[in-house]
Design an enzyme around this catalytic site. Structure first.
Site, PDB file in Angstrom:
ATOM      1  N   LYS A   1     -42.966  28.543 -32.458  1.00 15.64           N
ATOM      2  CA  LYS A   1     -41.707  29.107 -32.740  1.00 15.64           C
ATOM      3  C   LYS A   1     -41.680  30.188 -32.142  1.00 15.64           C
ATOM      4  CE  LYS A   1     -38.897  27.298 -34.159  1.00 15.64           C
ATOM      5  NZ  LYS A   1     -37.854  26.463 -33.274  1.00 15.64           N
TER       6      LYS A   1
ATOM      7  N   SER B   1     -16.901  10.406 -24.649  1.00 13.80           N
ATOM      8  CA  SER B   1     -16.218  11.506 -25.557  1.00 13.80           C
ATOM      9  C   SER B   1     -14.966  12.020 -25.038  1.00 13.80           C
ATOM     10  CB  SER B   1     -17.404  12.620 -25.482  1.00 13.80           C
ATOM     11  OG  SER B   1     -17.125  13.706 -26.268  1.00 13.80           O
TER      12      SER B   1
ATOM     13  N   ARG C   1     -46.898  23.964 -37.619  1.00 13.17           N
ATOM     14  CA  ARG C   1     -47.674  23.631 -36.436  1.00 13.17           C
ATOM     15  C   ARG C   1     -48.444  24.495 -35.815  1.00 13.17           C
ATOM     16  NH1 ARG C   1     -42.038  22.081 -33.243  1.00 13.17           N
ATOM     17  NH2 ARG C   1     -41.329  23.690 -34.708  1.00 13.17           N
TER      18      ARG C   1
ATOM     19  N   GLU D   1     -38.530  25.454 -23.697  1.00 16.44           N
ATOM     20  CA  GLU D   1     -37.419  24.738 -23.624  1.00 16.44           C
ATOM     21  C   GLU D   1     -36.468  24.823 -22.540  1.00 16.44           C
ATOM     22  OE1 GLU D   1     -35.944  28.622 -25.456  1.00 16.44           O
ATOM     23  OE2 GLU D   1     -37.715  27.285 -25.739  1.00 16.44           O
TER      24      GLU D   1
ATOM     25  N   ASN E   1     -36.327  24.431 -37.582  1.00 10.45           N
ATOM     26  CA  ASN E   1     -37.572  23.884 -37.251  1.00 10.45           C
ATOM     27  C   ASN E   1     -37.763  22.695 -37.658  1.00 10.45           C
ATOM     28  OD1 ASN E   1     -38.024  25.362 -39.459  1.00 10.45           O
ATOM     29  ND2 ASN E   1     -40.068  25.806 -39.286  1.00 10.45           N
TER      30      ASN E   1
ATOM     31  N   SER F   1     -37.763  16.946 -29.187  1.00  7.50           N
ATOM     32  CA  SER F   1     -36.782  16.127 -29.442  1.00  7.50           C
ATOM     33  C   SER F   1     -36.703  15.012 -29.973  1.00  7.50           C
ATOM     34  CB  SER F   1     -35.909  16.298 -28.124  1.00  7.50           C
ATOM     35  OG  SER F   1     -35.569  17.532 -27.457  1.00  7.50           O
TER      36      SER F   1
ATOM     37  N   ASP G   1     -30.931  25.209 -33.333  1.00  6.59           N
ATOM     38  CA  ASP G   1     -31.768  26.058 -32.570  1.00  6.59           C
ATOM     39  C   ASP G   1     -31.021  26.961 -31.489  1.00  6.59           C
ATOM     40  OD1 ASP G   1     -34.328  26.079 -33.575  1.00  6.59           O
ATOM     41  OD2 ASP G   1     -35.001  24.431 -32.461  1.00  6.59           O
TER      42      ASP G   1
ATOM     43  N   HIS H   1     -35.669  30.068 -27.570  1.00  9.81           N
ATOM     44  CA  HIS H   1     -34.231  29.751 -27.936  1.00  9.81           C
ATOM     45  C   HIS H   1     -33.507  30.907 -28.304  1.00  9.81           C
ATOM     46  CE1 HIS H   1     -34.785  25.299 -28.377  1.00  9.81           C
ATOM     47  NE2 HIS H   1     -35.909  25.673 -29.656  1.00  9.81           N
TER      48      HIS H   1
ATOM     49  N   TYR I   1     -41.494  28.122 -27.871  1.00  8.55           N
ATOM     50  CA  TYR I   1     -40.290  28.043 -27.825  1.00  8.55           C
ATOM     51  C   TYR I   1     -39.527  29.337 -28.124  1.00  8.55           C
ATOM     52  CZ  TYR I   1     -40.942  22.858 -28.087  1.00  8.55           C
ATOM     53  OH  TYR I   1     -41.099  21.674 -27.674  1.00  8.55           O
TER      54      TYR I   1
ATOM     55  N   VAL J   1     -31.838  22.872 -40.524  1.00  5.76           N
ATOM     56  CA  VAL J   1     -33.224  23.530 -40.449  1.00  5.76           C
ATOM     57  C   VAL J   1     -33.600  23.690 -38.827  1.00  5.76           C
ATOM     58  CG1 VAL J   1     -35.588  23.114 -40.958  1.00  5.76           C
ATOM     59  CG2 VAL J   1     -34.131  22.350 -42.607  1.00  5.76           C
TER      60      VAL J   1
ATOM     61  N   LEU K   1     -26.919  19.376 -26.104  1.00  2.00           N
ATOM     62  CA  LEU K   1     -27.813  20.502 -25.384  1.00  2.00           C
ATOM     63  C   LEU K   1     -27.081  20.836 -24.013  1.00  2.00           C
ATOM     64  CD1 LEU K   1     -30.508  22.321 -25.224  1.00  2.00           C
ATOM     65  CD2 LEU K   1     -31.436  19.947 -24.108  1.00  2.00           C
TER      66      LEU K   1
END
Length: 373
Positions: A75, A220, A15, A118, A300, A134, A270, A96, A94, A298, A240
């Site tokens: 990233k 849940s 990206r 984020e 990303n 997302s 992430d 994280h 981003y 993964v 999240l």
């Protein structure tokens, strides 16, 4: 303002922070844009297209960072990039940070102004700069899960949608937010037996309204989580907590009790992942196996479809980029509390409460810092 767009260097990350169309918007606003040579190759955009849009092409990362004040990335910066940051840099990307103490230390040491996509919020309470990726990650999670379920890739050897006379795979999605909704959309389309688990009744109600009997919704509890995870062929983790590390909802013991050949896709990786057995992987080596369960973690995922991801991301980020460039970071943040929510590190201070709590730093209210500058 001078805007820098470096080439992404994370493993298999294709990206880019700005498309040529977005560059044109920035230059139309009177800003100078410096794009590292080859930064747009992954989305099919050439240096010539960026030049045509008004950008100046720079030969390397060092020059790109040196030229600009506002650094636009996708990233989180790697260590070799963090050392290029200056005190007057505004990093918009981003980040994280909660599960990444090394990056956090690097950014604090740089004293740069670091705004994380984020954690930028919307008036409705959403996360508008996280949402586009997302959506992509949720859709990709089902594709990746279907691939991993194939026997040559370590899976049980199941076709996600089955065939007439043979049951489809049971897909369990933990977390019914943006990722979970888009994962459900693709899984339903592929004919899977789809179950969404969430603790928010309004989220469950929205799924019922959107999908009806095409999916199954479950409130849940520990009992419900254990039951459905152990019955699942594919489990997608999409929980999240904005800015904070993801909760470990599926224990090692639960993973050990899962079906041999079942698959875990941890989209929350992430933020540290929501399975105790999760660890970050790359597009180069996306999976590993624990107790005969295939793990795909993964960090990303949307980088695998960079053209779709970059254009979707720019649709959301460009208005904020123009605001930062037009007004300057201080004025832009003071006038927009939702953009201020994205400020994670400012001139050596941690300004995001969940990040500070997760990593043991003192929290500094961004309003207090901005008003004293």
């Amino acid at each position: 303002m001078k805007i820098s767009v470096p080439k992404e260097i994370k493993n298999h990350e294709y990206r880019v922070g700005l498309t040529p169309e977005s560059v044109r918007e920035c230059t139309h606003h009177g800003h100078d844009v410096y794009v590292q040579s080859g930064a747009g190759e992954g989305i099919g955009s050439t240096d010539a297209e960026y030049i045509s849009a008004g950008a100046t092409i720079t030969p390397d990362a060092e020059t790109t960072y040196a030229e600009g004040s506002l650094v636009i990335k996708v990233k989180e910066p790697q260590h070799s990039e963090c050392v290029l940051l200056r005190e007057d840099h505004i990093l918009f990307s981003y980040l994280h940070l909660a599960p990444d103490p090394e990056q956090t230390r690097d950014l604090i040491a740089s004293k740069a102004i670091c705004i994380a996509y984020e954690t930028v919020t919307s008036p409705e309470g959403g996360l508008p700069l996280l949402a586009p990726m997302s959506k992509v990650a949720g859709r990709m999670a089902v594709q990746a899960g279907a691939y991993c379920l194939e026997h040559p890739h370590g899976g049980l050897g199941m076709l996600l949608g089955g065939v007439p006379g043979v049951d489809p795979a049971k897909v369990v999605i933990i977390g019914g937010g943006v990722v979970g909704t888009h994962a459900a959309h693709i899984a339903v389309g592929m004919g899977a037996d789809v179950w969404i688990i969430d603790r928010n009744m309004s989220v469950i109600e929205k799924h019922w309204q959107q999908f009806g009997r095409s999916t199954n919704t479950v409130f849940s509890t520990q009992h419900a989580l254990e039951r459905h995870v152990l019955e699942a062929d594919l489990v997608i983790g999409s929980v999240l907590i904005p800015g904070a590390a993801a909760p470990k909802l599926v224990s090692k013991e639960m993973v050990k009790a899962m079906k041999s050949g079942s698959v875990i896709i941890d989209v929350a990786i992430d933020q540290g992942g929501c399975f105790e057995t999760s660890r970050p992987t790359t597009h180069a080596e996306p999976t590993y196996i624990v107790d005969d369960v295939v793990h795909y973690c993964v960090t990303n995922m949307p980088g695998g479809v960079p053209r779709t991801s970059t254009f979707a991301l720019n649709n959301a980020t460009l208005p904020h980029i123009l605001t930062l460039a037009d007004k300057g970071w201080k004025k832009a943040l003071l006038e927009d509390e939702h953009l201020m929510a994205g400020l994670n590190i400012c001139q050596g201070h941690v300004t995001n409460q969940p990040v500070a709590s997760s990593l043991g730093y003192n929290y500094h209210n961004p309003k207090d810092i901005l008003r004293t500058k």
